[in-house]
Design an enzyme around this catalytic site. Structure first.
Site, PDB file in Angstrom:
ATOM      1  N   PRO A 287      10.304   2.356   1.517  1.00  0.00           N
ATOM      2  CG  PRO A 287       9.785   0.804  -0.144  1.00  0.00           C
ATOM      3  CD  PRO A 287       9.287   1.361   1.152  1.00  0.00           C
TER       4      PRO A 287
ATOM      5  CG  LEU B  47      -1.985  -1.089   1.258  1.00  0.00           C
ATOM      6  CD1 LEU B  47      -2.564  -1.183   2.645  1.00  0.00           C
ATOM      7  CD2 LEU B  47      -3.088  -0.798   0.255  1.00  0.00           C
TER       8      LEU B  47
ATOM      9  CB  ALA C  31       3.270   1.103   5.029  1.00  0.00           C
ATOM     10  CB  CYS C  32       4.653  -1.935   1.482  1.00  0.00           C
ATOM     11  SG  CYS C  32       4.297  -2.827   3.011  1.00  0.00           S
ATOM     12  CB  VAL C  33       4.680   2.392  -2.106  1.00  0.00           C
ATOM     13  CG1 VAL C  33       5.288   3.314  -3.161  1.00  0.00           C
ATOM     14  CG2 VAL C  33       3.970   1.232  -2.775  1.00  0.00           C
TER      15      VAL C  33
END
Length: 208
Positions: free
Chosen positions: A120, A112, A115-117
């Site tokens: 990083p 999502l 967060a996960c995009v």
């Protein structure tokens, strides 16, 4: 930014983060079918232009499920790197795979956005890497939280783009025959009215 502001295939690598159904269910920032179509278009673009792709997944056995089937079909040789950390930049195997391509620009999309995009992206930017975020192939919990994450990444130095802009930036000239048919096919399948127009033009314009 160094060099030309327009990307070439040899400049970049593509990272797909958590393109899994369990997370797509939670993505309310855009139509889920369109979101999946955009991710597939991005993956097909990377394949057409021989751009290295790193695929990372999380919680695939307990919640999120495997990489979505249309992406598995487009990337039959890809082995997703499973991780526990939300931030793939803090996962040594995933980070190493990205850096191994030795490309100056990281092009990233996934689920999502919050967060996960974004994690990083922010981490890579902090280490001096150039990052482009394929915004229309990213999905967030809500439109507001998705947009806020995009703004935060842009403020930190990421460049926003779309899958179509990325494809056209690599193609640049429809007389580039090596990638013409693949590029045209991607646009026809995923580009809405633009794709319909390309089909129409092929039917209407006859060679002399």
């Amino acid at each position: 930014m160094t060099g030309s502001p327009l990307l070439r295939p040899e400049d970049c690598s593509v990272v797909l983060v958590d393109e899994q159904a369990g997370l797509a269910f939670a993505a309310g920032s855009s139509d889920r079918q369109v979101l999946r179509s955009n991710a597939v278009a991005l993956a097909r673009t990377a394949v057409a232009f021989e751009v290295p792709i790193v695929v990372s997944t999380s919680a695939s056995k307990v919640y999120s499920g495997p990489l979505m089937p249309p992406l598995r079909a487009v990337l039959p040789g890809a082995t997703p790197i499973e991780r526990r950390n939300m931030n793939l930049w803090e996962d040594e195997a995933t980070k190493s795979a990205i850096l191994a391509s030795d490309r100056r620009v990281i092009v990233i999309a996934g689920l999502l956005t919050e967060a996960c995009v974004s994690f990083p992206v922010l981490s890579a930017l902090a280490e001096g890497h150039e990052v482009r975020v394929v915004a229309d192939a990213c999905g967030g919990l809500t439109s507001a939280s998705h947009d806020a994450a995009l703004r935060r990444m842009e403020q930190a130095g990421a460049v926003m783009t779309s899958w179509l802009q990325f494809l056209l930036e690599l193609q640049r000239d429809w007389t580039r025959h090596d990638t013409y048919e693949a590029s045209r096919s991607i646009v026809v399948d995923h580009g809405g009215g633009y794709g319909i127009g390309l089909d129409y033009a092929r039917d209407m314009i006859k060679p002399a």
